[in-house]
Scaffold this motif. Structure first.
Motif, short mmCIF file in Angstrom:
data_model
loop_
_atom_site.label_atom_id
_atom_site.label_comp_id
_atom_site.label_asym_id
_atom_site.label_seq_id
_atom_site.Cartn_x
_atom_site.Cartn_y
_atom_site.Cartn_z
N VAL A 1 -0.07 3.83 30.46
CA VAL A 1 0.52 4.75 29.65
C VAL A 1 0.34 4.40 28.13
O VAL A 1 0.43 3.41 27.76
N LEU A 2 -0.55 5.43 27.45
CA LEU A 2 -1.07 5.16 26.53
C LEU A 2 -0.79 6.20 25.16
O LEU A 2 -0.12 7.19 25.47
N ASN A 3 -0.91 5.78 23.82
CA ASN A 3 -0.87 6.67 22.85
C ASN A 3 -2.04 6.50 22.14
O ASN A 3 -2.67 5.47 22.12
N ASP A 4 -2.78 7.63 21.45
CA ASP A 4 -3.76 7.63 20.73
C ASP A 4 -3.51 6.66 19.45
O ASP A 4 -2.28 6.95 19.12
N LYS A 5 -4.87 5.78 19.04
CA LYS A 5 -4.11 5.19 17.82
C LYS A 5 -5.42 5.26 16.87
O LYS A 5 -6.63 5.51 17.35
N CYS A 6 -5.20 5.24 15.57
CA CYS A 6 -6.15 5.39 14.66
C CYS A 6 -6.86 3.97 14.39
O CYS A 6 -6.23 3.10 14.33
N LYS A 7 -8.09 4.17 14.77
CA LYS A 7 -8.95 3.06 14.48
C LYS A 7 -8.72 2.04 13.33
O LYS A 7 -8.89 1.13 13.21
N LYS A 8 -8.51 3.08 12.13
CA LYS A 8 -8.60 2.46 10.65
C LYS A 8 -7.11 1.94 10.62
O LYS A 8 -7.15 0.61 10.03
N CYS A 9 -6.10 2.57 11.06
CA CYS A 9 -4.66 1.93 10.76
C CYS A 9 -4.29 1.09 11.83
O CYS A 9 -3.22 0.67 11.78
N ASN A 10 -4.85 1.23 13.13
CA ASN A 10 -4.57 0.33 14.17
C ASN A 10 -2.97 0.82 14.78
O ASN A 10 -2.40 -0.07 15.38
N HIS A 11 -2.59 1.85 14.39
CA HIS A 11 -1.21 2.58 14.98
C HIS A 11 -1.52 4.07 14.94
O HIS A 11 -2.52 4.39 14.48
N LYS B 1 -7.57 -0.70 25.39
CA LYS B 1 -6.51 -1.20 24.45
C LYS B 1 -7.40 -1.05 23.03
O LYS B 1 -6.55 -0.63 22.00
N MET B 2 -8.58 -0.90 23.06
CA MET B 2 -9.25 -0.71 21.61
C MET B 2 -8.93 0.77 21.15
O MET B 2 -8.98 0.81 19.77
N ASP B 3 -8.64 1.34 21.84
CA ASP B 3 -8.89 2.87 21.26
C ASP B 3 -7.44 3.40 21.47
O ASP B 3 -6.82 4.56 20.80
N TYR B 4 -6.56 2.51 22.00
CA TYR B 4 -5.10 3.22 22.46
C TYR B 4 -3.99 2.38 22.11
O TYR B 4 -4.40 1.08 22.48
N GLU B 5 -2.84 2.56 21.87
CA GLU B 5 -1.72 1.83 22.03
C GLU B 5 -1.26 1.90 23.39
O GLU B 5 -1.24 2.92 24.31
N PHE B 6 -0.95 0.64 24.31
CA PHE B 6 -0.61 0.61 25.66
C PHE B 6 0.75 0.32 25.73
O PHE B 6 1.16 -0.93 25.16
N LEU C 1 -7.26 14.61 9.33
CA LEU C 1 -7.76 13.40 9.75
C LEU C 1 -8.01 12.37 8.86
O LEU C 1 -8.21 11.11 8.86
N SER C 2 -8.11 12.79 7.43
CA SER C 2 -7.98 11.62 6.25
C SER C 2 -6.43 11.30 5.69
O SER C 2 -6.52 10.50 4.98
N ALA C 3 -5.67 11.97 6.50
CA ALA C 3 -4.19 11.58 6.03
C ALA C 3 -3.59 10.42 6.67
O ALA C 3 -2.55 10.94 7.38
N HIS C 4 -4.03 9.39 6.36
CA HIS C 4 -3.53 8.06 7.33
C HIS C 4 -2.04 7.99 7.00
O HIS C 4 -1.22 7.79 7.86
N CYS D 1 -0.99 6.93 13.33
CA CYS D 1 -0.79 7.25 11.80
C CYS D 1 -0.60 8.75 11.75
O CYS D 1 -0.72 9.45 12.79
N TYR D 2 -0.48 9.31 10.48
CA TYR D 2 -0.25 10.81 10.30
C TYR D 2 -1.74 11.46 10.98
O TYR D 2 -1.62 12.76 11.45
N ALA D 3 -2.80 10.81 10.95
CA ALA D 3 -3.83 11.68 11.32
C ALA D 3 -4.02 11.83 12.61
O ALA D 3 -4.26 12.81 13.18
N ILE D 4 -3.20 10.77 13.45
CA ILE D 4 -3.17 11.14 14.97
C ILE D 4 -2.28 12.21 15.22
O ILE D 4 -2.58 13.00 16.05
#
Ligand SMILES: [Zn+2]
Ligand SMILES: [Zn+2]
Length: 305
Positions: free
Chosen positions: A182-192, A162-167, A222-225, A194-197
């Motif tokens: 069933v997961l989705n990548d999430k941005c560690k900075k934005c915690n969801h 869960k630290m790395d993904y939306e669950f 990758l900087s386009a959060h 974001c555009y970068a993902i």
């Protein structure tokens, strides 16, 4: 809406005390009568004791009979997450039937499967349809196997993931019987996600043919959060038309069929674009190794004049 009917065996019983007693467990809407049995009945709705109303947990609870994972620990795990979702669906989970997932492909690099989820995740309760409203239909998901689905190991394993993904939930491959998150990548900075993902999920689908340029474009993506304003993309040459050299300023002018990226479109799982067929300027990049932030800043400056 779904209601509960409770017999009022003796209409003489109906007092303010009884009504208050009933109201601690239920929303009390009214009284009806079965014309055959002549029985009076109270028309009620289950309510959450914590929230003192029909909260998300109640909607989930009503549905407990309609699904099973086939494993008691997993059922309990999902049910607990649902019963904790009083006002907030962010941490909730659901049982996701495998046939709602398609395009399942193993991705060697991440040791996991990528796929699309037809329904998308639960976002809100819809009173009109008496069902969940969902977001991001056909969204890209990641599937990670749960090797040992017993109650002791599952929690540690899941908390780590869960630290790395939306669950969003758990599914089961009916052929192999493997349970998968069933997961989705999430941005560690934005915690969801974001555009970068969204950009990152697309890295495999384009290349400039030059590593320096690929890396440069990827870094801006990758900087386009939260904003696509500074983002760059790889633009295929056939998306440009009417290319003309303008002697006076020493650059090419052309029309860009797609226009620039402006926002993420959840519905179509693609970028929303602005300025379709807008006139653009093309400038030669003589040596791709020269592509640095300095060059870019210089070009932005020229364009603003
Ligand atoms: Zn509640
Ligand atoms: Zn981000």
């Amino acid at each position: 809406m779904i209601i509960t009917l409770k017999s009022l065996s003796n209409p003489k019983e109906i007092t303010l005390d009884l009504m208050n007693e009933i109201k601690t467990d239920y929303e009390f809407y009214g009284i009806t009568q079965d014309p055959q049995t002549k029985n009076y009945m109270m028309v009620l709705n289950d309510k959450c004791k914590k929230c003192n109303k029909v909260c998300y947990a109640i909607y989930f609870q009503r549905n407990f009979e309609s699904w099973t994972s086939g494993n008691d620990d997993i059922n309990k795990f999902i049910q607990d997450a649902q019963l904790s979702a009083h006002n907030d669906l962010k941490e909730t989970l659901e049982w996701i039937p495998y046939d709602r997932i398609y395009n399942i492909k193993y991705v060697e690099k991440i040791h996991a499967y990528k796929a699309n989820w037809i329904d998308g995740y639960i976002n809100q309760w819809d009173n009109k349809s008496d069902n969940w409203k969902r977001k991001d239909k056909n969204m890209i998901i990641t599937l990670i196997s749960i090797n040992n689905p017993n109650s002791l190991t599952i929690l540690d394993f899941i908390n780590e993931i869960k630290m790395d993904y939306e669950f969003y939930g758990i599914t089961q491959n009916p052929r192999t019987k493997h349970y998968m998150m069933v997961l989705n990548d999430k941005c560690k900075k934005c915690n969801h996600a974001c555009y970068a993902i969204h950009f990152q999920q697309n890295f495999e689908s384009w290349t400039s043919g030059n590593d320096d340029i690929d890396k440069f474009i990827q870094n801006t993506q990758l900087s386009a959060h939260n904003s696509t304003k500074e983002v760059l993309e790889w633009i295929y040459y056939d998306k440009l038309c009417n290319i003309k050299y303008i002697e006076k300023i020493g650059v090419y002018k052309a029309n860009w069929i797609d226009g620039y990226i402006n926002d993420w479109d959840n519905e179509n799982q693609n970028w929303k674009r602005y300025g379709k067929s807008a006139i653009i300027v093309l400038k030669n990049l003589s040596n791709p190794k020269n592509i640095t932030l300095d060059v870019i800043n210089e070009v932005s400056f020229i364009n603003e004049i």
